[in-house]
Design a protein around this motif. Sequence first.
Motif, PDB file in Angstrom:
ATOM      1  N   ALA A   1       0.864  -1.147   0.080  1.00 42.26           N
ATOM      2  CA  ALA A   1      -0.128   0.000  -0.005  1.00 42.26           C
ATOM      3  C   ALA A   1       0.927   1.222   0.074  1.00 42.26           C
ATOM      4  O   ALA A   1       0.546   2.068  -0.839  1.00 42.26           O
ATOM      5  N   LEU A   2       2.172   1.176   0.912  1.00 43.28           N
ATOM      6  CA  LEU A   2       2.801   2.381   0.883  1.00 43.28           C
ATOM      7  C   LEU A   2       3.600   2.710  -0.473  1.00 43.28           C
ATOM      8  O   LEU A   2       3.758   3.760  -0.720  1.00 43.28           O
ATOM      9  N   VAL A   3       3.867   1.475  -1.161  1.00 36.30           N
ATOM     10  CA  VAL A   3       4.867   1.653  -2.249  1.00 36.30           C
ATOM     11  C   VAL A   3       4.047   2.156  -3.442  1.00 36.30           C
ATOM     12  O   VAL A   3       4.339   2.995  -4.207  1.00 36.30           O
ATOM     13  N   LEU A   4       2.538   1.502  -3.581  1.00 37.62           N
ATOM     14  CA  LEU A   4       1.719   1.912  -4.431  1.00 37.62           C
ATOM     15  C   LEU A   4       1.290   3.482  -4.301  1.00 37.62           C
ATOM     16  O   LEU A   4       1.174   4.386  -5.203  1.00 37.62           O
ATOM     17  N   ALA A   5       1.223   3.950  -3.046  1.00 38.39           N
ATOM     18  CA  ALA A   5       0.952   5.391  -2.952  1.00 38.39           C
ATOM     19  C   ALA A   5       2.207   6.108  -3.244  1.00 38.39           C
ATOM     20  O   ALA A   5       1.921   7.546  -3.648  1.00 38.39           O
ATOM     21  N   HIS A   6       3.414   5.565  -2.883  1.00 35.55           N
ATOM     22  CA  HIS A   6       4.593   6.510  -3.295  1.00 35.55           C
ATOM     23  C   HIS A   6       4.546   6.461  -4.792  1.00 35.55           C
ATOM     24  O   HIS A   6       5.040   7.411  -5.332  1.00 35.55           O
ATOM     25  N   ARG A   7       4.310   5.520  -5.651  1.00 33.46           N
ATOM     26  CA  ARG A   7       4.440   5.650  -6.951  1.00 33.46           C
ATOM     27  C   ARG A   7       3.133   6.328  -7.633  1.00 33.46           C
ATOM     28  O   ARG A   7       3.403   7.089  -8.811  1.00 33.46           O
ATOM     29  N   PHE A   8       1.940   6.083  -7.417  1.00 31.35           N
ATOM     30  CA  PHE A   8       0.811   6.774  -8.000  1.00 31.35           C
ATOM     31  C   PHE A   8       0.040   7.784  -7.328  1.00 31.35           C
ATOM     32  O   PHE A   8      -0.834   8.251  -7.846  1.00 31.35           O
ATOM     33  N   GLY A   9       0.611   7.996  -5.993  1.00 28.33           N
ATOM     34  CA  GLY A   9      -0.130   9.520  -5.429  1.00 28.33           C
ATOM     35  C   GLY A   9      -1.328   8.674  -4.577  1.00 28.33           C
ATOM     36  O   GLY A   9      -1.187   8.779  -3.546  1.00 28.33           O
ATOM     37  N   LYS A  10      -2.242   8.596  -5.433  1.00 28.55           N
ATOM     38  CA  LYS A  10      -3.678   8.179  -4.613  1.00 28.55           C
ATOM     39  C   LYS A  10      -3.889   6.945  -5.049  1.00 28.55           C
ATOM     40  O   LYS A  10      -4.025   6.619  -6.452  1.00 28.55           O
ATOM     41  N   ILE A  11      -4.249   6.089  -4.207  1.00 30.79           N
ATOM     42  CA  ILE A  11      -4.613   4.695  -4.240  1.00 30.79           C
ATOM     43  C   ILE A  11      -6.135   4.202  -3.884  1.00 30.79           C
ATOM     44  O   ILE A  11      -6.326   4.837  -2.786  1.00 30.79           O
ATOM     45  N   SER A  12      -6.487   3.151  -4.305  1.00 28.77           N
ATOM     46  CA  SER A  12      -7.822   2.765  -3.742  1.00 28.77           C
ATOM     47  C   SER A  12      -7.602   1.319  -3.376  1.00 28.77           C
ATOM     48  O   SER A  12      -6.696   0.591  -3.607  1.00 28.77           O
TER      49      SER A  12
END
Length: 610
Positions: free
Chosen positions: A438-449
């Motif tokens: 979750a942290l990595v995806l937020a790091h890469r894409f800004g906003k995640i669901s």
Amino acid sequence: MTIEELLKHIDIREDQDIEFKSADGGLPKSIWETISAFANTEGGYIVLGVTQKKGKYHVTGVPKPKTLLKPFWDTHNNPQKLKPPVCLESDIATLSIDRHKVLVIRVPRGSRQQRPVFINGNPLTGTFKRNYEGDYRCTEAEVRQMLRDASDEPQDSLILEGFDFSDLDPESLSAYRNRFASRDPGHPFLALNDLDFLERLGGLRRDRKTAEEGLTLAGLLMFGQERSILDAFPHYHLDYQEQLSSDPEKRWTYRLTIDGTWVPNLFNFYYLAYSRLINSLDVPFELDSAAVRRGETHVHEALREALVNTLIHADHMSSRPILIVKSQNMFYFNNPGRLRIPIDRLYEGGISDPRNPSLQKMFQMLGLGEKAGSGFQKILRAWREQEWFIPFVSEKLDTDITTVSLPMISMIPEQVEKELKVIVGSAYTALTEIDRLALVLAHRFGKISNADIKQYRREHSREIGERLKYLVYKGWLSTSGQGRGMRYQLAMSEESTDLFSQRFEHLEGRSEHLESNSEHYKKLITIANPVREKRRVNKELVQSTILTLCSDEYLTLRTLANLLHRTPDSLRNHYINPMIKEKKLNLRYPDNPNHPQQGYKTFAKQEREH
């Protein structure tokens, strides 16, 4: 839905597909708008007997649930109120929670043949869709797109009145035949003249019911001349961009668009764009005489599938453009039109529902594209082999655009892990795999669901939701939106925000050089202080401060939010978007407003520079 699940829904307010209504005065009138919205989007649950007070949900119950069933079914099955009906008896259940009873109505996602699901007898005014904050009325263009998709008649088989063989570019058709002959020299189609050949491909057609015959939409799009295509489709636009420069003043380093220098039909666009897409990939590749499949890698195959899918699944009657973007670490494929199957079925594979089957056949005759629903699986396979981020597929319901993002970034690069440790501290080693993802995806894409994370994990979305809730509780993630619009982004200290923002920009070759200890950063903080140090300030002061901050360079939304101590959503909705409309701010990527590295610069300053 069990009582336990319902209570969790009420507690975390995070699920993407639930709407609570009190039903104090009987069946709520707004229930039909919500049913229309759910059915036209991804489906959902309506729970009657839950009241919202001061931002919290309370189970208040429905005194006599059975008294609501008859008026519900009477209205549900009345075509003057709701058309078509979408719920079955098995979709309604009464649950007991403590001393209260609630009525749960499951609204399934409508199939493309059912959409638009509308109310009050008029699809143009009574069709709703679900967005982040609730139900909204669809525009006429959105409704007409749904009506086109609902038809069993393929879009590209439409016979174009007033167009004929003379509207085609003979060189494009000849080049197609040559490529076809190189791939399959013994095919019987090659013995046909151009008219018969085109008819076999679906480019010419005769309607057996009306006896009408002529050039089809597919024939014109694949082989047409520029003026003829634009006469038929005034909004037709193809755009391929390479954004490979580290200079933020350069919107693109190469661009292929409709400019009168080439014949912009889909056949020519494919080969011109594909040759640019695969150029400079760090993997061996060799074309045969037909420019296909010799010694190619799975990455090349994936890019070919993504490009072909963009062209054959696009709604070419839309006013939206087809946009392909190649950046240093990402490919974007944007086409007008929603997916015709649910996103999760796309990731599973095995199902194909092309919007333009004749165009699909034309590409397949050249060995391009898949028909068995395995094309996206080839993209996933290639990206997994490279250990890159799994491709993201998203539907922008407000613009009816589908985007496929193919990031060429490894899952957890060493530098990314280092920066996450700055955010989390010593607790990093105790994080679960879901937490880190979750942290990595937020790091890469800004906003995640929640749904974004689900593409990478086998755990139920409920378990993922609990981990997200934990990360929010610990202060490592922050939230925006609510209900189905809940999104998560990194919630960082000033120091880690600056470090992260700088590194994230650098990954795309566009660093803003805003180290927290730099003199430049301290200068920006000084400018931002009149807004930064107060919770409530005059709107004009915020705007003037933003203009000053952005007077010499492009700043991202995240950087501005950190400087001003405001949430990104608040800045975007109340200041950035209005200032763009008023031409006070200029976009770094004006042709791609949703670019992940979008930046903003004072418009007046930009004008003086030119």
